[in-house]
Structures are given as structure tokens and as C-alpha cells.
Design a protein around this motif. Structure first.
Motif, PDB file in Angstrom:
ATOM      1  N   THR A  38       0.822  -1.210   0.000  1.00 12.00           N
ATOM      2  CA  THR A  38       0.000   0.000   0.000  1.00 12.00           C
ATOM      3  C   THR A  38       0.861   1.269   0.000  1.00 12.00           C
ATOM      4  O   THR A  38       0.334   2.366  -0.117  1.00 12.00           O
ATOM      5  N   ARG A  57      -0.713   4.964   1.184  1.00  7.70           N
ATOM      6  CA  ARG A  57      -1.738   5.087   2.208  1.00  7.70           C
ATOM      7  C   ARG A  57      -1.230   5.823   3.456  1.00  7.70           C
ATOM      8  O   ARG A  57      -0.167   5.514   3.983  1.00  7.70           O
ATOM      9  N   GLY A 282      -5.638  -1.585  -2.623  1.00  6.84           N
ATOM     10  CA  GLY A 282      -5.010  -0.489  -1.885  1.00  6.84           C
ATOM     11  C   GLY A 282      -3.669  -0.038  -2.414  1.00  6.84           C
ATOM     12  O   GLY A 282      -2.980   0.756  -1.759  1.00  6.84           O
TER      13      GLY A 282
END
Length: 450
Positions: A38, A57, A282
């Protein structure tokens, strides 16, 4: 050992520490994000550079700036100035998109000059060497050569396949294929009848990337180039393929992010981000713009900033800038500056929503500076403090606490002098800036008339 291998083994690298400090987050958050795909940390060990960034993220929305020559306009020194301008005004990444005869010279200059991560599109060099219909003869040699030189990430259009371009036949587009790399790959498939070598020999690509710790940017070769083409079957088919390839890269120990559109109406931008995040589990999302209207020619840095802000707020991790010259000509250094600033503002607006990178704290500091009429602090916090300073210094009120928008009737100044919380400070700190005559004018205004 690659950044991904280290992360999976629980090892904290110096680059992870640098990123964590810059982002203001625990280093374990960086390590864990890289390990599960991610977050990517593009950093080719063959070319150490001082400014390290991570994308993904929970991190600040990053900004990339493109530059590079074409066969019709090629000037190495000009491209150097564009690169330096992009970094000076805050770009987190730069991409050399050169296609002219001296593209190798410009890339090598970029590798020496750039202080931030550098990306390239190897198919341009391959097509320059062998032509559109024979790029397959050299593409892997080109990729390996650029990786060995020190490129941090490469855009590879692996999702343009027989399967995905078949969707263009079933559902014709207004603007067709607008990605340069996508158009080259689609033309190759249509002309030769062969499969895309970057898809067919993907494992070979992964071996090269892993050896040099090069991050893959899985390019959206079928991104829409018109609002009418947004979120169509060809775009989505390619995205499904990229989702599969991102997972294969992760399993092979290679970092990968996914690129996105393109021209997308405002009401479809959030859905595009959500679809990518779901399909790609993600993985970091890197978008061009997006542009919510097709009619912004000459002002597409603004068009892109509008779409970019909404995209960043929805979860996009890196915005590729657009300049006022988009769709019209090669950008100048001034275009690069305007594009970087506009896109940084868009990224910041997204971070305010995502509450990353202390964006809200920066806005609060600017508001406090405005309340106190602290011009120097405002210049410091502005995205282009030099321009802000020039605007003010070129006005009649440059040496006063007010500006020429309101003059003596400056709302902040009036409020500060009448607010018990700020009155003493306002009188003590600002009287010398705007002069006794202005003070008397403000104090002489009858109560209840404002």
C-alpha cells in the motif's frame, strides 16, 4: 536487498527512516505499508539522491512534474532548467518524457541533476531505436540499461493487451488512445498481431526491476482522453489487468503503483479512485490530473488542479501535474512552475480532507498569520511565497498593515483594534506599519456605521 524485501524481513532502512521523519509518522507505518504493497518507496540504489519520498496510504499526496524534449524541440539546457524549476517549487518527483534524438543525454543529465526520485518511460527509447512496430526487439535491454543507470521508477504499459484493446472495437471512443506509450503498444498489437511483450514476458520485467530495486508504475495506456470516454470498458478492462499484475509484482518482491486517468467528469472522479483501490487492493494510485473538462486549453493547470483536488481527497496518492501548455505545445520553464504550484495546491486540498501531512495545521498557521497581519509569516506559508511577496511589494500599501483591496477599511485591521483580545497587540505591533493618519481615520469612524 530491496526496500520491499527489507520491509518484509522487518528491517528498517535509512530511506524508511527519512520518509517517516519527513511525513511525521511512525517508521513502522512506513515499513508495514511497503511490506503489504500500500506504500511504495522508489529509490534505485544505483543512484543515491538526497530527497527521498514515499507514495501511498496515510501519507501526504505527492506531486510529479513531467518535462523532456521532442524531435521538434530539443534543448538539453532548457530541460535542465525545467527540472531544477520543478524541484525548486516543491515537486516530489520528476519524469523525463523525452522522445527526441538526444533522449539518452537528457536522461543522463537528469540522473545527475535531480535531487528527487526520477521516473522514465522506456518504450520511448525503444521506439526511437527500432520504431513503433519493432520496439519489442530492444525493450527489455532498454529497461535494464535505464535501471542500471539509476532510474527510480518506470512507467510500463503492461495492461494494453489484445484483450483490453478489443474493448475499443466493441465500444468505440471519441478520442481513441491518447497515451503515447499506449498508442505505440496498441499500434504494435494491431499491426503485428502479437501480444504486448511487457505483458507476455512480465516475469522477465519483474526480474530486472527486482535486481535494481526499480519501482514499476503500471501505466494506464488506455486512459480516457475525453470526458465522453471516461470509465468505459477499455479503461476498466485495463485496470483489471493492472490489478492482477500489481499483485504478481508484490509476490515477486517488486514495488508497484498503478496509474490512472485522464479526462474524467467531476461526478466520476471519486468512483474511479474507489474502483482502483478495490481492484488493486489499496496499491498507490498515481493520476494525471484528472481533467474534469475538455475545454481548458491554455489553463489546463487549473483544470487539472480542480480534478486533482477532488481525486486526492478521494484517496489518490500522487498527482501528475498539468501545465498551461497541455495539449498545445512543449511547456516552458514558466509553465512548469505554474503547473507545479497549481498541483501542490490541489494535493494540499486533498490532504486537508485526508488529514495527512499536517495540512490542516498549515492552514491554521496561515489563518493566524492573516489575523495578525504578519506578512512575513504569510509569505513563508504560501505555496509560492516569492510571488506573494512581489504582489504585495508592487502595491501602494506595501509598507502598511493593510493592503490595497480595502485600505483603511481593512476588516482584519478594524476587528483587531476593536477586539479586546487583539487590541493591545495590534496597537503595539502594527501602528508603525500603517501610520498614525490611518489609525486616526479608523478610530474616527462613528460606531455602528460599519
Amino acid at each position: 536487498m530491496t526496500q520491499l524485501q527489507a520491509a518484509r524481513d522487518g528491517i528498517i532502512t535509512p530511506q524508511m527512516k527519512h520518509v517517516a521523519e519527513e511525513e511525521g509518522v511512525p517508521v513502522e507505518q512506513i515499513r508495514a505499508g511497503i511490506a503489504d504493497g500500500t506504500i511504495v518507496l522508489p529509490y534505485n540504489r544505483n543512484r543515491p539522491h538526497p530527497i527521498v519520498r514515499a507514495i501511498g496510504r496515510g501519507l501526504k499526496t505527492k506531486v510529479n512534474a513531467n518535462y523532456g524534449s521532442s524531435a521538434d524541440h530539443e534543448d538539453l539546457e532548457e530541460e535542465r532548467r525545467k527540472l531544477e524549476c520543478a524541484v525548486e517549487f516543491g515537486s516530489d518527483s520528476v519524469m523525463d518524457l523525452s522522445t527526441g534524438p538526444r533522449l539518452n543525454d537528457i536522461r543522463r543529465m537528469s540522473l545527475e541533476v535531480s535531487k528527487v526520485m526520477l521516473g522514465t518511460v522506456p518504450i520511448y527509447e525503444a521506439a526511437q531505436k527500432r520504431g513503433v512496430y519493432s520496439f519489442d526487439e530492444v525493450i527489455f535491454d532498454v529497461i535494464e540499461g535505464q535501471a542500471r543507470e539509476g532510474v527510480d521508477y518506470i512507467t510500463v504499459h503492461c495492461g494494453v493487451t489484445k484483450r483490453s484493446i478489443a474493448r475499443l472495437e466493441d465500444f468505440p471512443r471519441v478520442c481513441g488512445v491518447v497515451s503515447r506509450g499506449g498508442a505505440i503498444t496498441a499500434a504494435y498489437i494491431r499491426k503485428t498481431g502479437k501480444e504486448n511483450p511487457l505483458f507476455e514476458q512480465y516475469d522477465r520485467l519483474l526480474e530486472i526491476a527486482r535486481e535494481h530495486d526499480v519501482t514499476l508504475s503500471l501505466g494506464d495506456g488506455l486512459r480516457p482522453g475525453a470526458n465522453a470516454d471516461a470509465t468505459d470498458p477499455a479503461q476498466l478492462e485495463e485496470l483489471f489487468i493492472l490489478g492482477e499484475l500489481q499483485q504478481r509484482a508484490l509476490k515477486a518482491g517488486v514495488q508497484a503503483m498503478v496509474e490512472g486517468p485522464g479526462h474524467v467528469p467531476l461526478d466520476e472522479i471519486q468512483a474511479n479512485v474507489q474502483i482502483q483501490k478495490r481492484i488493486c487492493r489499496g496499491a498507490p494510485f498515481y493520476v494525471l490530473g484528472p481533467l474534469p473538462t475538455d475545454c481548458g486549453a491554455g489553463y489546463d493547470h487549473i483544470t487539472g488542479a480542480i480534478g486533482g483536488a477532488l481525486s486526492a481527497a478521494a484517496g489518490t496518492d500522487m498527482l501528475c501535474y498539468l501545465t498551461p501548455a497541455e495539449h498545445l505545445r512543449l511547456p516552458t520553464m514558466e509553465d512548469v512552475r505554474d503547473g507545479v504550484i497549481a498541483t501542490r495546491i490541489a494535493a494540499h486540498c486533498g490532504d486537508v480532507v485526508k488529514r495527512t501531512g499536517k495540512a490542516r495545521e498549515r492552514d491554521r498557521e496561515m489563518s493566524d498569520a492573516r489575523k495578525r497581519l504578519d506578512w512575513e509569516k504569510m509569505y513563508e506559508l504560501a505555496f509560492d511565497g516569492k510571488k506573494a511577496r512581489e504582489f504585495r511589494q508592487n502595491s501602494e500599501d506595501a509598507d502598511r498593515a493593510v493592503c490595497t483591496m480595502c485600505g483603511p477599511l481593512c476588516s482584519v485591521n478594524i476587528d483587531n483594534h476593536s477586539d479586546p483580545q487583539y487590541a493591545a497587540e495590534a496597537a503595539a505591533n502594527h501602528r508603525h506599519m500603517f501610520g498614525q493618519a490611518i489609525v486616526e481615520k479608523v478610530e474616527a469612524i462613528p460606531k455602528g456605521t460599519l
